[in-house]
Structures are given as C-alpha cells and as structure tokens.
Write an enzyme that holds these catalytic residues in place. Structure first.
Site, short mmCIF file in Angstrom:
data_model
loop_
_atom_site.label_atom_id
_atom_site.label_comp_id
_atom_site.label_asym_id
_atom_site.label_seq_id
_atom_site.Cartn_x
_atom_site.Cartn_y
_atom_site.Cartn_z
N ARG A 1 0.85 -1.20 0.00
CA ARG A 1 0.00 0.00 0.00
C ARG A 1 0.88 1.25 0.00
NH1 ARG A 1 -2.88 -3.73 -0.58
NH2 ARG A 1 -5.03 -4.05 0.13
N TYR B 1 -0.80 4.63 -1.34
CA TYR B 1 -1.95 4.93 -0.50
C TYR B 1 -1.51 5.33 0.91
CZ TYR B 1 -6.54 4.27 1.70
OH TYR B 1 -7.71 4.47 2.39
#
Length: 254
Positions: A148, A151
């Site tokens: 991730r 993000y």
C-alpha cells in the site's frame, strides 16, 4: 445530542461507501447536505435516497483534483459549516512496483484533492465565523500495510495536513480532525474481490475480515457515527486529533 440542525455540510466522495453513509446520517440529524462526487449518477442516487427520508440535500459533480473546479464549487455552494474530506482512491503496490502514473493519480486525488478543498473551504468557514473539518485518513498512514505504498504515503500526508490546519486556524474558530478507518466493507472491497478472486469472493472476504482483531470489517455507518460526533457541538473541545476506528488493528497488531 449530536444534532446538526441548520448546519450546512459539504461531503466529498459522498456518492458511495463511507461518504454516502455520512451524507445519510448528517441529513437525518438535520443538516443540509451537499454531496460531492466525481460521478454525477452516484450523487443523484444519494440525493433521491435522502429526499425519500425527507432530508435536505443537493448534489454536485466535481473532480476534487482540479483546483479551479473545486473553487467554483465552493463559491456556488456558498457559506457552510462543515467540510468532510472523504474523496479518495486506493492503489495496491510496493515502491518498486508502483508506476509514476499510478503514484501521481493517487496523490492528485488523496493529497491534492484534500488540499484543494481546504484551500477553497477555509476562507468560507472563516467568513462564517468558524466551522469543522474532518479529513478521512487511514490506519495505513500510521502503520505499515503490505503493498500500500502510494496509499499509505497519501494518508500520512492527510494526517499531517490535519495537524497543520488545526493549529493554523484555531483562532478562527475552525476545528480540524481526522478519522483513520481500518478495513471497512464498502463497494470497493466487493469490486476488488470480484476482480482479483473470481469464484472465491466469500473465502477471501472471510480472510480479509479476520485481519481485523475484532474479527470483522467495519461498517460505513460506524465511521459515519464517529464523523457525526466530531462535527457536532458535543465535540467542541476536540481539534488536531486523529481517531482510529479499526477494530483494534493498530494497537492489537503492533
């Protein structure tokens, strides 16, 4: 308690998931809700649902990554009391597998989009004598989550912006906090499972649910309830704080 009577609330990303749940709850609590989403169809659907419940609501299609569009939107809405910066997109990838195009796309929505809304909204809130901002962050901004990278980077920036805004505009009567959800069951989760695990959706849903120490994913209405509290008069003594709502993910997994 937790009434928003006569408050005007702008909710970005209000066409689905957490933003939609916030729009419904704020309208039920008396606010005039302005639903902002990239998808005009999603906005209009939420508007229809809220009006069926006798709520006050207006829809606005807008790309929050485009500053001129956001400035025009905020000017058209006029004075308001609450901004919920919820619009965002997800991305799966590590630092060396995230393309420049994907990195820029996440930053343009999840970071610049929040900045654009803050830049346009703060003068309105200041002129209105103050108000409340809630930014949607994520547990990914506080702890390491596999694959991730972009993000997590973006949500860490959202948390930092929250602290900065809270300090800079305290004397203007503007409170600013953030919410950090763990994994929440939204249409994005269902779409992700359908694309990546066709035929195994139920199995993978169970696996993802078990990554939360509490044993399940969160619900959008649970996040909405926290947003309601932070935007209500009952939270008047709270600013500059991030609120994890994660089924114990941060504290019980670290």
């Amino acid at each position: 308690m937790f009434e928003l009577n006569d408050k005007r609330a702008v909710i970005t990303g209000g066409g689905s998931g957490i933003g939609k749940a916030i729009a419904h709850l704020f309208a039920r609590q008396g606010a005039h809700v302005h639903v902002v989403d990239l998808s005009d169809a999603a906005c209009l659907q939420v508007v229809r649902e809220i009006r069926e419940e006798a709520g006050r609501v207006t829809s606005h299609a807008c790309d929050v990554s485009r500053q001129a569009d956001v400035e025009a939107l905020m000017a058209a809405i006029g004075p308001f009391d609450i901004l919920v910066n919820n619009a965002g997109i997800a991305h799966i990838g590590k630092a060396d597998t995230t393309s420049e195009e994907d990195f820029d796309r996440v930053m343009s929505v999840n970071v610049k989009g929040v900045y654009n809304c803050l830049h346009a909204a703060i003068p309105q809130l200041r002129a209105n004598g103050g108000g409340v901002i809630v930014n949607m962050a994520s547990v990914a901004g506080s702890v390491g989550i596999k694959e991730r990278f972009a993000y997590s980077t973006a949500k860490g920036a959202v948390m930092a912006m929250t602290l900065s805004v809270a300090k800079d505009y305290l004397q203007d009567g503007i409170r600013c906090n953030s919410i950090s959800p763990g994994r929440v069951h939204t249409p994005f989760v269902d779409g992700f499972l359908a694309r990546n695990y066709p035929g195994r959706e139920a199995e993978m849903f169970e696996q993802l649910s078990k990554t939360q120490p509490i044993g399940r994913m969160g619900r959008p209405d649970e996040v909405a309830a926290l947003a309601l509290y932070l935007c209500s008069n009952e939270a008047a003594f709270i600013t500059g704080t991030d609120y994890p709502i994660d089924g114990g993910f941060i504290t019980l997994n670290t």
